[in-house]
Design an enzyme around this catalytic site. Structure first.
Site, mmCIF file in Angstrom:
data_model
loop_
_atom_site.group_PDB
_atom_site.id
_atom_site.type_symbol
_atom_site.label_atom_id
_atom_site.label_comp_id
_atom_site.label_asym_id
_atom_site.label_seq_id
_atom_site.Cartn_x
_atom_site.Cartn_y
_atom_site.Cartn_z
ATOM 1 N N GLU A 100 2.103 1.857 -3.576
ATOM 2 C CA GLU A 100 1.115 2.485 -4.424
ATOM 3 C C GLU A 100 1.050 4.047 -4.178
ATOM 4 O OE1 GLU A 100 -2.936 1.880 -2.808
ATOM 5 O OE2 GLU A 100 -3.082 3.927 -3.415
ATOM 6 N N HIS A 101 1.475 4.640 -2.907
ATOM 7 C CA HIS A 101 1.650 6.165 -2.995
ATOM 8 C C HIS A 101 2.765 6.297 -3.545
ATOM 9 C CE1 HIS A 101 -1.445 7.201 0.444
ATOM 10 N NE2 HIS A 101 -1.534 5.969 0.319
ATOM 11 N N HIS B 68 0.957 -1.091 -0.107
ATOM 12 C CA HIS B 68 -0.056 0.182 0.080
ATOM 13 C C HIS B 68 0.855 1.199 -0.133
ATOM 14 C CE1 HIS B 68 -2.041 3.084 2.166
ATOM 15 N NE2 HIS B 68 -2.885 2.905 1.316
ATOM 16 N N GLU C 140 -3.222 8.449 7.287
ATOM 17 C CA GLU C 140 -4.337 7.627 6.542
ATOM 18 C C GLU C 140 -4.910 6.516 7.483
ATOM 19 O OE1 GLU C 140 -3.422 5.837 2.789
ATOM 20 O OE2 GLU C 140 -5.401 4.938 2.666
#
Lengths: 452, 464
Positions: free
Chosen positions: A76-77, A73, A156
């Site tokens: 992905e950023h 994840h 997040e």
């Protein structure tokens, strides 16, 4: 918060179940494979001059190494940061100046990136995705963008999980259900492990998994297969396969839950208790027929206001404010099948549980009627027609299914397959999952003592 | 661009009765020998969407987009009357009405009504906002007639049975408790109490108002909310105007012609807000930050400059200055954004985001500093060009699904923008100049105009 935040998504599970009804005559989805191994899927929809362009990578939380939770994840950023030919933070600028919207999301089984643009911009989007498939720059400056993005992901995690007592409890329940399986790692990652990820970790992850033979291109919208083939060969075709992407992933059958356990989370923000039971279900990848039957059976059992549990616990006995069932059948490996409910004031979670399970057991003994199974089947099949209204969700469904190895014809056949589920099959799936000898995880979400 | 088509009312009615379920009432007695034109269709061929405007034989104004490629139809209805119509002491009454609209009608109790919808694979439900009551029905095209018959029964003979009504009350009682720990709700309440405590927009459902509600009151109030003179109808899908018109007429035939409701008095926000942020304590690791100040309406010549400016300020995702500074540079937040709301009753420019409690002071100061930079340096030519390129270039993305088109045409009707609005809108954005934008920025983004509200356990706040 609106869904505008870019590179930000964390999609828990895609709605593989509600995939395509047979496509309109003359415009069926098609697929082909480039010489470098990149699969391509085209889903025509000519209502507006718009395309949804997605690149799906066969990598997700399941593939993370021990101690490196959250890297799929976080990575992905990082993919939005900088490449050899695109400056820092320029990727998004180029897409938005082209009138495009973009985002990305990560699951246990995959990571996907997308742009939605006017069809004239499709080639440009392919150029951008091809560029960052091979030319990503990962800065090892300790003050560089990898580190600041780690802080963003920690925010997040606070926003999605730690602000929300219910999400915290679900994270614990899923970890217990998947104990010993790679899915046990939460997709967004554990706070301390995310905080310790390094640019070197990111670079190794990129080199191992980001490669054309490990990717699937999905283009939905106002295009033909020929147009997509020409553009894909131009932009993605020249990229050489690295040959290092894993053929075998860390997927494995999930072991039965070793012991029944109660997980309690008390929080001063909780004002209404919630009860859940997590059982181990099945998946379309592991057992297609049983997963379909489970979806139908859970629809009858707890799928809405007309369901057996809602009518009994909410309408007749008035013990619950709400009650329902769901299952994650679209992960590659077996996921949870869940019964949950909120009691009315004056009813304890133990009393609610006893009443719910008495009803579940009575239903499993007495069976379903042909009529209610027929309605459940039709509801699931009809949702496939309604889903066709959204070009983006069609692209999602094809990508999510193909990344798990399903073929086009299997996806198109979904409504017919749902309609073939019999009363006996739906009942057998529910009986197998909730059998009396199965262990399960009970969760209690409780108010905490003390003032706010 | 405008095409006129005449249809014989009798022929249209015949066409429908031939394919509709036999129990759908005919709109009026048929006399096939008199081919009297009773409804007129204006077709507007737009660049983004073709809209057929008609007034049905029953007098209902409908905008329809016929889209045959997917076999579904969605019908939306909206009445200009919302929760602000609740009588004093009966807060929650409009919600009780909309909750119960799909809980039984005619011979069908709640379960039978829900089962009928499942049998048809349709959905129908209603909701309220402060100023609007809306109902939406989605159906398979092959089931349009019997599905609209279900909708018609809900408007003609809603039951408001005690059982579902009590369930509504039980759910609301839980909502009253859980809202007390909802950061978004607490921020909204702090804002209402600080800025417009006596306005209808600040009213809330309470245990007392809930206890005062009855099925009879809801039954009466339904006929206040849902009247023909307040009704707007839009539809999108695989259906023709001639097939749709009698289904709409039958659905709304029993609604009262009119009811008395006063419009809401507009809220005027103070030009200079209190300097100290309002803090609501909530035990969680992050603080939710919300800010708002006076905005401007669509009738203001500066509306489009403000709309374009907002993209650069906080509306453009990663491309906004708030995101570039507070997320990308400083890693303080997962997201921060802003928007302008042109609701004539409450013109606001607002925004917010979340950050860990420890950085709340830095986050608020950062937002104010970004506002100040707009005042002092304005927007660059490049930023203006980027904003226009996105806002114009991405506009077609709002028209690639039936549901988006349905939402768009309804909001054009609600805001009274005109059937040609979609085709005028990009030129209005293109015409915005740097001078316009910077003048609007200097006026509207002054930090002292914005009130700040924080929910959490924020640290490091100081008066500015």
């Amino acid at each position: 918060m609106k869904s505008m935040f870019i590179a930000a998504g964390l999609m828990a599970f895609a709605a593989l179940g509600a995939s395509a009804e047979a496509a309109p005559e003359g415009n069926p989805p098609t697929s082909f494979t480039l010489d470098n191994g990149m699969q391509v899927v085209v889903v025509p929809d000519h209502r507006a001059p718009v395309v949804t362009h997605m690149v799906w990578y066969k990598v997700g939380a399941v593939d993370e190494a021990p101690g490196k939770s959250g890297i799929a994840h976080l990575f992905e950023h990082v993919m939005f940061k900088e490449t050899k030919n695109i400056g820092p933070e320029e990727f998004t600028s180029i897409v938005q100046r082209s009138g495009g919207q973009l985002n990305a999301f990560t699951s246990w089984d995959y990571t996907a990136y997308y742009e939605r643009v006017h069809k004239d911009q499709l080639g440009k989007m392919m150029g951008l995705e091809a560029e960052r498939m091979v030319n990503l720059t990962i800065n090892d400056d300790p003050k560089g963008p990898f580190i600041s993005e780690r802080d963003v992901v920690k925010e997040e995690r606070r926003q999605r999980i730690e602000n929300n007592p219910n999400a915290l409890l679900q994270e614990q329940a899923l970890s217990a259900l998947w104990k010993g399986h790679p899915y046990e790692i939460t997709v967004i990652g554990k706070m301390e492990e995310v905080g310790a990820l390094t640019p070197e970790d990111g670079l190794a992850f990129y080199q191992e998994y980001y490669s054309p033979e490990n990717a699937i291109l999905v283009v939905a919208g106002d295009v033909t297969e020929d147009e997509v083939r020409t553009l894909a060969q131009e932009h993605y075709g020249p990229i050489a396969p690295t040959g290092v992407a894993h053929g075998a992933r860390k997927w494995e059958p999930v072991s039965p839950i070793a012991e029944t356990q109660l997980i309690t989370h008390a929080d001063p923000k909780v004002r209404q208790p919630v009860w859940s039971r997590y059982y181990l279900g099945t998946s379309l990848s592991r057992n297609y027929d049983e997963a379909l039957a489970l979806d139908v059976g859970l629809e009858v059992l707890g799928g809405g206001m007309t369901s057996r549990l809602y009518q009994s616990l909410v309408e007749q006995q008035k013990l619950a404010i709400n009650i329902g069932t769901y299952a994650f059948t679209t992960l590659h490996d077996e996921g949870p099948a869940v019964i949950y409910g909120t009691p009315v004031d004056g009813t304890t979670l133990e009393e609610l549980e006893a009443a719910v399970m008495a009803e579940v057991n009575a239903i499993m003994d007495s069976g379903f009627t042909e009529e209610e199974v027929r309605r459940a089947r039709n509801k699931l099949a009809a949702s496939a027609i309604y889903e066709k209204d959204s070009q983006a969700s069609m692209a999602n469904q094809y990508g999510a299914a193909m990344v798990l190895g399903f073929e086009l014809d299997a996806i198109a056949a979904y409504p017919d397959k749902v309609r073939e589920v019999t009363v006996e099959e739906a009942l057998a799936a529910v009986r197998a999952v909730f059998a009396a000898d199965k262990n399960y995880i009970v969760t209690h979400l409780l108010p905490a003592e003390g003032d706010l | 661009m405008l095409k006129l088509q005449l249809f014989s009312g009798a022929a249209a009615a015949l066409l429908v009765s031939a394919c509709a379920s036999s129990s759908v009432p005919a709109p009026h007695p048929l006399d096939v020998s008199v081919a009297e034109p009773v409804f007129l269709i204006d077709t507007y061929d737009g660049d983004f969407v073709d809209i057929q405007q008609m007034t049905t034989p029953g007098g209902v104004s409908v905008w329809l987009v016929t889209e045959p490629s997917i076999p579904i139809v969605s019908v939306q209805m909206a009445w200009r009357a919302g929760t602000t119509s609740d009588p004093a002491g009966l807060e929650g009454l409009s919600n009780a009405v909309t909750y119960n609209m799909n809980e039984g009608a005619g011979d069908l109790d709640s379960l039978a009504f829900q089962t009928a919808m499942e049998d048809l694979n349709m959905s129908f439900g209603c909701s309220n906002s402060a100023e609007w009551t809306s109902c939406s029905a989605t159906m398979l095209a092959e089931n349009a007639a019997p599905s609209m018959e279900v909708v018609a029964s809900a408007f003609t003979a809603p039951r408001f049975d005690q059982g579902p009504f009590d369930r509504f009350v039980r759910e609301q009682e839980v909502a009253l408790k859980t809202r007390e720990t909802s950061a978004g709700y607490l921020a909204w309440r702090a804002q209402s109490q600080a800025l417009y405590p006596d306005h209808p927009f600040a009213r809330e459902v309470t245990a007392e108002s809930l206890a005062a509600l009855t099925p009879d009151l809801a039954r009466q109030h339904q006929r206040t909310l849902m009247t023909k003179d307040r009704l707007l109808v839009t539809a999108v899908g695989d259906i023709t105007p001639e097939a749709l018109a009698p289904l709409i007429d039958a659905a709304v035939a029993a609604l009262p012609e009119t009811s008395d409701l006063s419009p809401v008095t507009p809220i005027t926000l103070p030009a200079v807000a209190a300097a100290d942020p309002v803090v609501v304590s909530l035990p969680q690791p992050q603080s939710l930050v919300r800010f708002l100040g006076p905005g401007l309406g669509r009738d203001n010549a500066d509306y489009f400059p403000a709309y374009v400016l907002n993209y650069t300020f906080g509306g453009g995702g990663f491309e906004s200055r708030l995101m570039k500074t507070l997320r990308v540079e400083k890693g303080l937040t997962y997201g921060v954004s802003s928007s302008i709301d042109p609701n004539p009753a409450f013109l606001v420019w607002s925004g917010g985001g979340q950050t860990k409690n420890e950085s709340a002071g830095e986050f608020v100061a950062g937002i104010r500093a970004e506002m100040q930079k707009f005042i002092e340096g304005g927007v660059t030519e490049a930023e203006l060009a980027d904003a226009k390129a996105y806002l114009i270039g991405s506009y077609p993305l709002g028209f690639d699904s039936n549901s988006k088109i349905a939402g768009n045409i309804m909001s054009v009707r609600q805001d009274e923008l005109g059937v040609d609005y979609f085709d005028r809108r990009n030129a209005l954005i293109e015409a915005v100049t740097l001078e316009d934008v910077n003048r609007v920025a200097a006026e509207y983004l002054a930090p002292e105009r914005f009130s700040f509200f924080l929910v959490g356990e924020p640290e490091g706040l100081s008066a500015e």
